[in-house]
Each structure stands twice: as C-alpha cells, then as structure tokens.
Design a protein around this motif. Sequence first.
Motif, PDB file in Angstrom:
ATOM      1  N   ALA A   1       0.837  -1.203   0.000  1.00 54.95           N
ATOM      2  CA  ALA A   1       0.000   0.000   0.000  1.00 54.95           C
ATOM      3  C   ALA A   1       0.873   1.253   0.000  1.00 54.95           C
ATOM      4  CB  ALA A   1      -0.927  -0.006   1.211  1.00 54.95           C
ATOM      5  N   THR A   2       1.954   1.231   0.756  1.00 51.43           N
ATOM      6  CA  THR A   2       2.874   2.372   0.785  1.00 51.43           C
ATOM      7  C   THR A   2       3.512   2.577  -0.578  1.00 51.43           C
ATOM      8  OG1 THR A   2       3.328   2.050   3.134  1.00 51.43           O
ATOM      9  CG2 THR A   2       4.946   3.314   1.882  1.00 51.43           C
ATOM     10  N   LEU A   3       4.004   1.490  -1.181  1.00 50.34           N
ATOM     11  CA  LEU A   3       4.591   1.588  -2.517  1.00 50.34           C
ATOM     12  C   LEU A   3       3.584   2.144  -3.518  1.00 50.34           C
ATOM     13  CD1 LEU A   3       6.504  -1.806  -2.808  1.00 50.34           C
ATOM     14  CD2 LEU A   3       7.534   0.469  -2.723  1.00 50.34           C
ATOM     15  N   GLY A   4       2.384   1.633  -3.485  1.00 53.44           N
ATOM     16  CA  GLY A   4       1.342   2.073  -4.413  1.00 53.44           C
ATOM     17  C   GLY A   4       0.974   3.529  -4.224  1.00 53.44           C
TER      18      GLY A   4
ATOM     19  N   LEU B   1       8.593   8.383 -10.777  1.00 56.85           N
ATOM     20  CA  LEU B   1       9.606   7.627 -10.045  1.00 56.85           C
ATOM     21  C   LEU B   1       9.521   6.141 -10.378  1.00 56.85           C
ATOM     22  CD1 LEU B   1       9.359   9.256  -6.485  1.00 56.85           C
ATOM     23  CD2 LEU B   1      10.878   9.855  -8.389  1.00 56.85           C
ATOM     24  N   SER B   2      10.672   5.509 -10.511  1.00 57.26           N
ATOM     25  CA  SER B   2      10.700   4.073 -10.774  1.00 57.26           C
ATOM     26  C   SER B   2      10.497   3.297  -9.474  1.00 57.26           C
ATOM     27  CB  SER B   2      12.051   3.670 -11.389  1.00 57.26           C
ATOM     28  OG  SER B   2      13.081   3.777 -10.413  1.00 57.26           O
ATOM     29  N   TYR B   3      10.129   2.050  -9.622  1.00 60.97           N
ATOM     30  CA  TYR B   3       9.975   1.167  -8.463  1.00 60.97           C
ATOM     31  C   TYR B   3      11.274   1.107  -7.656  1.00 60.97           C
ATOM     32  CZ  TYR B   3       9.816  -3.127  -5.771  1.00 60.97           C
ATOM     33  OH  TYR B   3       9.904  -4.038  -4.749  1.00 60.97           O
ATOM     34  N   ASP B   4      12.406   0.937  -8.344  1.00 60.05           N
ATOM     35  CA  ASP B   4      13.692   0.850  -7.650  1.00 60.05           C
ATOM     36  C   ASP B   4      13.996   2.123  -6.864  1.00 60.05           C
ATOM     37  OD1 ASP B   4      14.227  -1.750  -8.470  1.00 60.05           O
ATOM     38  OD2 ASP B   4      15.274  -1.088 -10.284  1.00 60.05           O
ATOM     39  N   PHE B   5      13.662   3.283  -7.428  1.00 54.07           N
ATOM     40  CA  PHE B   5      13.909   4.539  -6.733  1.00 54.07           C
ATOM     41  C   PHE B   5      13.041   4.636  -5.485  1.00 54.07           C
ATOM     42  CE2 PHE B   5      13.569   9.057  -5.857  1.00 54.07           C
ATOM     43  CZ  PHE B   5      14.883   9.469  -5.986  1.00 54.07           C
ATOM     44  N   ILE B   6      11.759   4.273  -5.618  1.00 52.50           N
ATOM     45  CA  ILE B   6      10.840   4.306  -4.475  1.00 52.50           C
ATOM     46  C   ILE B   6      11.323   3.350  -3.392  1.00 52.50           C
ATOM     47  CG2 ILE B   6       8.494   3.773  -3.694  1.00 52.50           C
ATOM     48  CD1 ILE B   6       7.559   4.709  -6.517  1.00 52.50           C
ATOM     49  N   LEU B   7      11.722   2.160  -3.785  1.00 50.43           N
ATOM     50  CA  LEU B   7      12.222   1.191  -2.811  1.00 50.43           C
ATOM     51  C   LEU B   7      13.469   1.731  -2.111  1.00 50.43           C
ATOM     52  CD1 LEU B   7      11.503  -1.575  -1.725  1.00 50.43           C
ATOM     53  CD2 LEU B   7      12.946  -2.570  -3.483  1.00 50.43           C
ATOM     54  N   GLY B   8      14.359   2.370  -2.855  1.00 51.99           N
ATOM     55  CA  GLY B   8      15.545   2.976  -2.263  1.00 51.99           C
ATOM     56  C   GLY B   8      15.194   4.055  -1.252  1.00 51.99           C
ATOM     57  N   LEU B   9      14.180   4.858  -1.571  1.00 52.47           N
ATOM     58  CA  LEU B   9      13.728   5.884  -0.630  1.00 52.47           C
ATOM     59  C   LEU B   9      13.216   5.254   0.663  1.00 52.47           C
ATOM     60  CD1 LEU B   9      11.714   8.321  -2.939  1.00 52.47           C
ATOM     61  CD2 LEU B   9      13.903   8.769  -1.836  1.00 52.47           C
TER      62      LEU B   9
END
Length: 73
Positions: free
Chosen positions: A35-38, A47-55
């Motif tokens: 839910a947070t990622l979404g 923003l890319s998935y990898d960037f969001i995950l890095g954040l």
Amino acid sequence: MPSTSIKLDSALIEIARFYASAAHRSTPKQIEHWATLGRIAEQNPELSYDFILGLLQARAQLKVGDASEYAFQ
C-alpha cells in the motif's frame, strides 16, 4: 495507530503471505508495504519502483540511526 479489520480477497492474502515470508515480514506488514509503494507511485508517477524502494530503505535506515553524511569527492 490503532488497527482496523478489513475484508480482503483470499487470493491477495495468499500472495501476500508468500511475499511476506520471503521478505521476513508478517502478512499484514507485507500488505502495508504494498500500500505504501502504491501510494508513493500514484503520487509520483515519474519515479521508478527501484527509486521508491531505495527511498523507503533510506528512510528505514534513518529511523534506526544507521546513517552517515555522504562525502562528495
């Protein structure tokens, strides 16, 4: 924050259980993670998935005090 019961599709719960196990999370925490990622992805479609995950990983590191100043060279 108090918890709230909600009804979710059993297939979603089973998939979340699988991913939660691999990530060493509980099933509810896995669903919260998704839910947070979404939410971040919807608010920031560039923003890319990898960037969001890095954040999110950087935020978690700060939360536990595992951070140091970056030295530019």
